[in-house]
Design a protein around this motif. Structure first.
Motif, PDB file in Angstrom:
ATOM      1  N   GLN A  34       0.838  -1.207   0.000  1.00  0.00           N
ATOM      2  CA  GLN A  34       0.000   0.000   0.000  1.00  0.00           C
ATOM      3  C   GLN A  34       0.869   1.252   0.000  1.00  0.00           C
ATOM      4  N   GLY A  35       1.951   1.221   0.756  1.00  0.00           N
ATOM      5  CA  GLY A  35       2.872   2.366   0.784  1.00  0.00           C
ATOM      6  C   GLY A  35       3.480   2.630  -0.585  1.00  0.00           C
ATOM      7  N   VAL A  36       3.856   1.572  -1.279  1.00  0.00           N
ATOM      8  CA  VAL A  36       4.406   1.724  -2.628  1.00  0.00           C
ATOM      9  C   VAL A  36       3.347   2.294  -3.555  1.00  0.00           C
ATOM     10  N   ASP A  37       2.118   1.828  -3.439  1.00  0.00           N
ATOM     11  CA  ASP A  37       1.030   2.355  -4.268  1.00  0.00           C
ATOM     12  C   ASP A  37       0.830   3.849  -4.032  1.00  0.00           C
ATOM     13  N   TRP A  38       0.901   4.255  -2.776  1.00  0.00           N
ATOM     14  CA  TRP A  38       0.720   5.673  -2.466  1.00  0.00           C
ATOM     15  C   TRP A  38       1.905   6.507  -2.937  1.00  0.00           C
ATOM     16  N   ALA A  39       3.097   5.930  -2.925  1.00  0.00           N
ATOM     17  CA  ALA A  39       4.301   6.686  -3.255  1.00  0.00           C
ATOM     18  C   ALA A  39       4.550   6.794  -4.755  1.00  0.00           C
ATOM     19  N   THR A  40       3.998   5.893  -5.533  1.00  0.00           N
ATOM     20  CA  THR A  40       4.253   5.903  -6.971  1.00  0.00           C
ATOM     21  C   THR A  40       2.998   6.311  -7.727  1.00  0.00           C
ATOM     22  N   THR A  41       3.196   6.707  -8.963  1.00  0.00           N
ATOM     23  CA  THR A  41       2.089   7.123  -9.825  1.00  0.00           C
ATOM     24  C   THR A  41       1.907   6.065 -10.905  1.00  0.00           C
ATOM     25  N   SER A  42       0.707   5.569 -11.035  1.00  0.00           N
ATOM     26  CA  SER A  42       0.442   4.587 -12.084  1.00  0.00           C
ATOM     27  C   SER A  42       0.400   5.298 -13.435  1.00  0.00           C
ATOM     28  N   GLN A  43       0.478   4.505 -14.491  1.00  0.00           N
ATOM     29  CA  GLN A  43       0.429   5.084 -15.827  1.00  0.00           C
ATOM     30  C   GLN A  43      -0.902   5.786 -16.062  1.00  0.00           C
ATOM     31  N   ASP A  44      -1.969   5.217 -15.560  1.00  0.00           N
ATOM     32  CA  ASP A  44      -3.294   5.827 -15.706  1.00  0.00           C
ATOM     33  C   ASP A  44      -3.338   7.186 -15.008  1.00  0.00           C
ATOM     34  N   GLU A  45      -2.788   7.244 -13.797  1.00  0.00           N
ATOM     35  CA  GLU A  45      -2.760   8.519 -13.072  1.00  0.00           C
ATOM     36  C   GLU A  45      -1.884   9.536 -13.794  1.00  0.00           C
ATOM     37  N   ALA A  46      -0.754   9.078 -14.321  1.00  0.00           N
ATOM     38  CA  ALA A  46       0.138   9.982 -15.046  1.00  0.00           C
ATOM     39  C   ALA A  46      -0.556  10.533 -16.288  1.00  0.00           C
ATOM     40  N   ASP A  47      -1.255   9.670 -17.022  1.00  0.00           N
ATOM     41  CA  ASP A  47      -1.978  10.119 -18.213  1.00  0.00           C
ATOM     42  C   ASP A  47      -3.067  11.124 -17.845  1.00  0.00           C
ATOM     43  N   ARG A  48      -3.787  10.824 -16.777  1.00  0.00           N
ATOM     44  CA  ARG A  48      -4.861  11.724 -16.343  1.00  0.00           C
ATOM     45  C   ARG A  48      -4.289  13.079 -15.931  1.00  0.00           C
ATOM     46  N   ASN A  49      -3.180  13.064 -15.187  1.00  0.00           N
ATOM     47  CA  ASN A  49      -2.565  14.319 -14.758  1.00  0.00           C
ATOM     48  C   ASN A  49      -2.027  15.102 -15.950  1.00  0.00           C
ATOM     49  N   ARG A  50      -1.437  14.403 -16.912  1.00  0.00           N
ATOM     50  CA  ARG A  50      -0.906  15.074 -18.108  1.00  0.00           C
ATOM     51  C   ARG A  50      -2.048  15.710 -18.905  1.00  0.00           C
ATOM     52  N   GLY A  51      -3.153  14.999 -19.053  1.00  0.00           N
ATOM     53  CA  GLY A  51      -4.304  15.550 -19.764  1.00  0.00           C
ATOM     54  C   GLY A  51      -4.849  16.775 -19.062  1.00  0.00           C
ATOM     55  N   ARG A  52      -4.908  16.732 -17.749  1.00  0.00           N
ATOM     56  CA  ARG A  52      -5.395  17.884 -16.967  1.00  0.00           C
ATOM     57  C   ARG A  52      -4.473  19.088 -17.181  1.00  0.00           C
ATOM     58  N   GLU A  53      -3.161  18.846 -17.144  1.00  0.00           N
ATOM     59  CA  GLU A  53      -2.205  19.940 -17.336  1.00  0.00           C
ATOM     60  C   GLU A  53      -2.313  20.522 -18.746  1.00  0.00           C
ATOM     61  N   MET A  54      -2.522  19.659 -19.732  1.00  0.00           N
ATOM     62  CA  MET A  54      -2.662  20.148 -21.113  1.00  0.00           C
ATOM     63  C   MET A  54      -3.922  21.009 -21.255  1.00  0.00           C
ATOM     64  N   ARG A  55      -5.023  20.594 -20.623  1.00  0.00           N
ATOM     65  CA  ARG A  55      -6.253  21.400 -20.678  1.00  0.00           C
ATOM     66  C   ARG A  55      -6.045  22.753 -20.010  1.00  0.00           C
ATOM     67  N   LYS A  56      -5.335  22.769 -18.882  1.00  0.00           N
ATOM     68  CA  LYS A  56      -5.069  24.033 -18.196  1.00  0.00           C
ATOM     69  C   LYS A  56      -4.208  24.950 -19.066  1.00  0.00           C
ATOM     70  N   GLN A  57      -3.201  24.385 -19.722  1.00  0.00           N
ATOM     71  CA  GLN A  57      -2.366  25.197 -20.604  1.00  0.00           C
ATOM     72  C   GLN A  57      -3.186  25.765 -21.756  1.00  0.00           C
ATOM     73  N   GLU A  58      -4.053  24.947 -22.316  1.00  0.00           N
ATOM     74  CA  GLU A  58      -4.901  25.419 -23.419  1.00  0.00           C
ATOM     75  C   GLU A  58      -5.839  26.525 -22.948  1.00  0.00           C
ATOM     76  N   GLU A  59      -6.375  26.391 -21.762  1.00  0.00           N
ATOM     77  CA  GLU A  59      -7.239  27.439 -21.214  1.00  0.00           C
ATOM     78  C   GLU A  59      -6.453  28.734 -21.010  1.00  0.00           C
ATOM     79  N   ARG A  60      -5.230  28.619 -20.496  1.00  0.00           N
ATOM     80  CA  ARG A  60      -4.394  29.821 -20.321  1.00  0.00           C
ATOM     81  C   ARG A  60      -4.092  30.488 -21.651  1.00  0.00           C
ATOM     82  N   ARG A  61      -3.766  29.664 -22.658  1.00  0.00           N
ATOM     83  CA  ARG A  61      -3.483  30.222 -23.991  1.00  0.00           C
ATOM     84  C   ARG A  61      -4.699  30.931 -24.563  1.00  0.00           C
ATOM     85  N   ALA A  62      -5.866  30.319 -24.419  1.00  0.00           N
ATOM     86  CA  ALA A  62      -7.099  30.916 -24.936  1.00  0.00           C
ATOM     87  C   ALA A  62      -7.402  32.227 -24.209  1.00  0.00           C
TER      88      ALA A  62
END
Length: 87
Positions: A34-62
Motif C-alpha cells: 500500500q505504501g508503494v502504491d501511495w508513493a508511486t504514480t500509475s500510468q493511468d494517473e500519469a496520463d490523467r494528470n498530463r491531460g489535466r495539465e494540457m487542458r489548463k495550458q490550453e485554457e491559459r493560452r485561450a
C-alpha cells in the motif's frame, strides 16, 4: 474415545486461529504494498494528470489570446478615434 470426539471440535476452533495468524503474517507485506502504491504514480494517473495539465495550458493560452485580441481592438478603436476625418 474422547480424543476422537474432541479432535473435530479443536480443528474447527483452530481454523480461526490459522486465519488470524495468516493475516498477521501477511500484514507487513500488504502495508508495504500500500505504501508503494501511495508513493508511486500509475500510468493511468500519469496520463490523467498530463491531460489535466494540457487542458489548463490550453485554457491559459485561450485566455491570453482573448486578452490580446481585446487590447488590439481597443488600440485599433483608439487609433481610429484619433485619426483625422479627412475633411
Amino acid at each position: 474415545m474422547i480424543r476422537l470426539l474432541l479432535l473435530p471440535v479443536m480443528l474447527l476452533a483452530l481454523t480461526g486461529c490459522v486465519r488470524t495468524v495468516a493475516n498477521v503474517v501477511t500484514f507487513p507485506v500488504r502495508a508495504a504494498s500500500q505504501g508503494v502504491d501511495w508513493a508511486t504514480t500509475s500510468q493511468d494517473e500519469a496520463d490523467r494528470n498530463r491531460g489535466r495539465e494540457m487542458r489548463k495550458q490550453e485554457e491559459r493560452r485561450a485566455r491570453e489570446e482573448r486578452k490580446r485580441a481585446k487590447r488590439e481592438r481597443a488600440a485599433s478603436s483608439a487609433r481610429s478615434d484619433e485619426a483625422p476625418d479627412g475633411r
